[in-house]
Design an enzyme around this catalytic site. Structure first.
Site, PDB file in Angstrom:
ATOM      1  N   LYS A 171       0.843  -1.197   0.000  1.00  0.00           N
ATOM      2  CA  LYS A 171       0.000   0.000   0.000  1.00  0.00           C
ATOM      3  C   LYS A 171       0.877   1.246   0.000  1.00  0.00           C
ATOM      4  O   LYS A 171       1.575   1.517   0.964  1.00  0.00           O
ATOM      5  CB  LYS A 171      -0.900   0.045   1.240  1.00  0.00           C
ATOM      6  CG  LYS A 171      -1.887   1.220   1.174  1.00  0.00           C
ATOM      7  CD  LYS A 171      -2.567   1.498   2.497  1.00  0.00           C
ATOM      8  CE  LYS A 171      -1.799   2.451   3.360  1.00  0.00           C
ATOM      9  NZ  LYS A 171      -1.673   3.834   2.829  1.00  0.00           N
TER      10      LYS A 171
ATOM     11  N   GLU B 167      10.555   0.689  10.017  1.00  0.00           N
ATOM     12  CA  GLU B 167      11.549   1.732   9.765  1.00  0.00           C
ATOM     13  C   GLU B 167      10.837   3.045  10.056  1.00  0.00           C
ATOM     14  O   GLU B 167       9.967   3.462   9.300  1.00  0.00           O
ATOM     15  CB  GLU B 167      12.055   1.635   8.318  1.00  0.00           C
ATOM     16  CG  GLU B 167      13.412   2.251   8.136  1.00  0.00           C
ATOM     17  CD  GLU B 167      13.322   3.711   7.771  1.00  0.00           C
ATOM     18  OE1 GLU B 167      13.287   4.546   8.712  1.00  0.00           O
ATOM     19  OE2 GLU B 167      13.278   4.020   6.581  1.00  0.00           O
TER      20      GLU B 167
ATOM     21  N   GLU C 100      10.410  14.950  15.594  1.00  0.00           N
ATOM     22  CA  GLU C 100      10.706  14.888  14.170  1.00  0.00           C
ATOM     23  C   GLU C 100       9.800  15.888  13.447  1.00  0.00           C
ATOM     24  O   GLU C 100       8.582  15.801  13.531  1.00  0.00           O
ATOM     25  CB  GLU C 100      10.446  13.476  13.651  1.00  0.00           C
ATOM     26  CG  GLU C 100      10.812  13.314  12.195  1.00  0.00           C
ATOM     27  CD  GLU C 100      10.674  11.877  11.711  1.00  0.00           C
ATOM     28  OE1 GLU C 100       9.675  11.236  12.051  1.00  0.00           O
ATOM     29  OE2 GLU C 100      11.575  11.413  10.996  1.00  0.00           O
TER      30      GLU C 100
END
Lengths: 490, 272
Positions: free
Chosen positions: A195, A269, A400
């Site tokens: 996806k 990840e 982040e």
């Protein structure tokens, strides 16, 4: 030192003028609508739902793609499961040949893929053309060669496929992340359901066409489009034996929870907040290029971006002057202009996230620098931004941002640099700039990160394993280690 | 002549290189007549803190040195063979279990300085860079020992974790905790720095959820968990993306070491 500073300031004062250098797009045709790629064919979604994908540089719709819901996800997994056995048992050298074919087709259609990548995602054409697409092709080429050599990779073990893989990829490097996921999975003998991200589905759908062109057996690769709900259905599907996810740490944790107790294999990840560390003996002009590449490459939409600059106090002032001069020369704008350095922010949601974190930086007392640059009226844009006077507790030093925003901190000793660099729940990557070889090794030994670049930054290669420590995830992609998440070893 | 009167051992937890009572003051009696400390959540926290403090030092030892220390643990264990056989209930099966535990320590001791050569790689990247990948310890590892074999199961958990340079907080078999606490005496005399390996006894249900959710634990070897416990551990582990390993069925494998390690890749430019 003063002389260097003056001359670079003088250089920056001279603004180069650039004529537009648009990449041709007439060789590319994007269909008005793409179905789901299941069992080797494009099919209408049983959900009956479609959603648009837009060009973030103009906000114009490019195409419409299907939203896969329960019946569609099920259909894709069934297609993969029925292809799994024969693909896993296919003579490995034949598997290799299909993957080699895919690699070649990616090279043959490279410019088309680069243009579509830049249209759909907003990244500068020079990056999609010179980095994303060639690396994607190289990745397939590398893993193609492994398909019939697995017994040599893991002596004394009996490698076997893990089974149907459900793979979810992010929007920052759509085709490249697809390659990182699909190439090792196929080489190991698995069928996949992948996806792509909801804002950047188009190159994955072109990849589906490439699978057809390669005569890949139907069902070995299935591409389903949709957003978080589709991803969740894929992750929790009982016949998916392995889940591979690249994306935010927040979603990664949800996925880790969702597969708990199911016996599914998992690799993640996730996010990062990398330190890029510059010592006073570093070649500063070279370091400046590395810092720029580290944080402004792909608009900073890079999980391993060097988003925290740690600079030794004795050279901080000089380095920052050089850095500001260099940032002034970055060209922000049309992703399809070959001179563009910084393209469009991928989506409105991401732009708002960046804006929110930048505001927090100002509120918490950091100093901001943004070069004078005109941003286009339409589309999603954010200027390159440098924060100084940042403390370790600031949100802009901890979270982040995933945008073109650099937070600068200083240090005095190597030990302090290590302490600050490792002071994060993440551990994906780091950079070290120094002329002293023994110090590079001392630093790289102590940095708790999966990838460390010495006197360079943001280099990638199919032979080089990539992945994080701590909350940046587990499992590696690339290299021999990149096979492990896709194999059972008896 | 009066019969000999034993000087009996007080069984204690092993935390930060010291034998300590549970701060809770509680005990349980899985073996008739023996009080075993019932470690609390706070004991667990102390053990994790001790382990974290010891991590840099142990990870920074040379691979050869870690191998020597693990081998010494094998020597110490072998020297106490009879005591362990007795604690495990005597007979040939107990002897085989002690031998298996010694073998695991010797085998993993030998892996410390070979792992990087077997699990590491030099990567031929398409550019002027010297690029290599090496295994590094992941950090603090929680080891959930199997209920049985109580000794060999524990050793097969802690030996590979320690061989890779990790530090360990181990939960002993709940029903057979004595060999674990005696193993702590072996570990205490094997030159492990304080905190590198910690052994807790007590009730699994009181300790496991906190171990699985602890934000300063990096990985869990859940070999001793039931299916339900494993699911709960995996779910709690998501809080800080812990690595959870739960397989192996007792076989010795370098994967037992590398599963608790991180692969670090370093890029060095080549130039004049």
């Amino acid at each position: 030192m003063a002389i260097t500073k003056r001359s670079s300031t003088a250089l920056a004062a001279h603004r180069f003028e650039y004529e537009p250098a648009p990449e041709a797009i007439d060789h590319v045709s994007i269909a008005p609508r793409y179905g789901l790629f299941i069992g080797g064919k494009f099919v209408e979604p049983r959900s009956g739902k479609w959603f648009p994908t837009i060009n973030p540089a103009t906000e114009e719709p490019l195409s419409e793609v299907a939203e896969a819901l329960k019946a569609d996800v099920d259909r894709a997994v069934v297609a993969a499961a029925s292809a799994q056995e024969s693909w896993g048992r296919l003579k490995p050298s034949r598997r290799a040949r299909y993957i080699f074919r895919i690699s070649r087709l990616l090279q043959e259609r490279s410019r088309e893929l680069a243009v579509v990548e830049s249209l759909d995602g907003g990244k500068p054409i020079k990056e999609s053309r010179d980095v994303d697409v060639p690396l994607a092709a190289a990745h397939f080429f590398y893993y193609a060669g492994w398909a019939d050599k697995l017994e040599w990779a893991f002596p004394n073990r009996r490698p076997r496929p893990v089974g149907v893989c459900g793979q979810i990829i992010p929007w920052n490097f759509p085709l490249l992340m697809l390659a990182w996921k699909i190439a090792p999975a196929l080489a190991a003998g698995n069928a996949v359901v992948l996806k792509p991200a909801e804002t950047t589905p188009l190159t994955a759908l072109l990849f589906a066409e490439i699978c057809q062109q390669a005569d890949l057996p139907p069902g070995v690769v299935n591409i389903i489009t949709g957003a978080g709900k589709t991803g969740s259905l894929l992750v929790t599907h009982p016949d998916v034996k392995k889940v591979a996810f690249t994306g935010s740490t927040e979603v990664g944790k949800l996925i880790q929870k969702a597969v708990a107790g199911t016996g599914k294999h998992l690799s993640l990840e996730l996010g990062g907040k990398a330190a890029n560390i510059v010592f006073d003996d570093a070649p500063l002009d070279q370091a400046v290029e590395g810092i720029i590449n580290g944080i402004f490459f792909n608009q900073g939409h890079v999980c391993c971006a060097g988003s925290r600059l740690l600079v030794q106090e004795s050279v901080a002032e000089l380095l920052l002057a050089k850095l500001r001069d260099r940032v002034d020369t970055l060209r922000v704008g049309d992703p399809l202009d070959k001179n563009t350095d910084v393209g469009a922010i991928n989506s409105r949601a991401q732009l708002e996230k960046i804006q929110g974190l930048v505001e927090s930086g100002l509120e918490e007392g950091a100093d901001i620098y943004q070069p004078p640059c005109e941003l286009p009226a339409k589309g999603f844009w954010f200027p390159p931004t440098i924060f100084t006077n940042v403390s370790q507790s600031h949100r802009i030093a901890r979270e982040e941002i995933f945008g073109p925003v650099l937070s600068v901190l200083t240090f005095r000793t190597p030990a302090e640099a290590v302490e600050k660099a490792n002071n994060t729940p993440y551990g994906l990557s780091a950079g070290v700039w120094t002329e002293k070889g023994s110090r590079i090794l001392w630093m790289t030994e102590r940095l708790r990160a999966g990838v460390v670049w010495a006197n360079t930054y943001n280099r990638f290669d199919p032979t080089s394993p990539f992945g994080g420590y701590k909350e940046s995830g587990f499992g590696r992609e690339g290299g021999l280690h990149g096979l492990l998440p896709y194999l059972g070893l008896n | 002549m009066a019969p000999r009167l034993d000087v009996r051992k007080t069984y204690k937890l092993f935390v930060n290189g010291e034998f300590v009572r549970s701060e809770s003051g509680r005990a349980y009696r899985p073996v008739a007549g023996v009080n075993v400390p019932r470690a609390s959540r706070k004991d667990l926290r102390d053990a994790v803190r001790a382990a974290r403090t010891a991590f840099d030092g142990w990870a920074g030892r040379t691979a050869m040195n870690r191998g020597q220390v693990l081998y010494r643990a094998a020597e110490m264990l072998d020297g106490r063979r009879q005591q362990f056989i007795q604690e495990l209930g005597g007979g040939k099966p107990a002897g085989r279990e002690v031998d298996a535990a010694v073998e695991a320590l010797v085998w993993y001791a030998g892996w410390t300085d070979k792992l990087a050569q077997v699990a590491g790689t030099v990567n031929p990247v398409a550019g002027p860079y010297f690029n290599f990948t090496i295994p590094e310890p992941t950090g603090v590892v929680g080891v959930v020992a199997t209920e049985t074999p109580a000794l060999a199961g524990l050793v097969r958990g802690i030996a590979p974790a320690l061989a890779g340079g990790n530090v360990v907080v181990a939960l002993a078999s709940e029903s057979k905790p004595l060999p674990a606490l005696t193993l702590a005496e072996v570990l205490a005399t094997s030159d492990f720095p304080p905190g590198v390996v910690n052994v807790l006894t007590g009730q699994r249900k009181e300790l496991l959820p906190w171990l699985a959710a602890h934000m300063d634990v990096n990985a869990i070897d859940a070999a001793g968990c039931t299916a339900e416990e494993l699911a709960a551990v995996q779910e709690a582990a998501a809080g800080n993306v812990k690595r959870v390993v739960a397989h192996r069925n007792g076989e010795l494998s370098p994967s037992a070491v590398t599963d608790l390690m991180e692969m670090k890749t370093v890029w060095h430019p080549i130039g004049t």
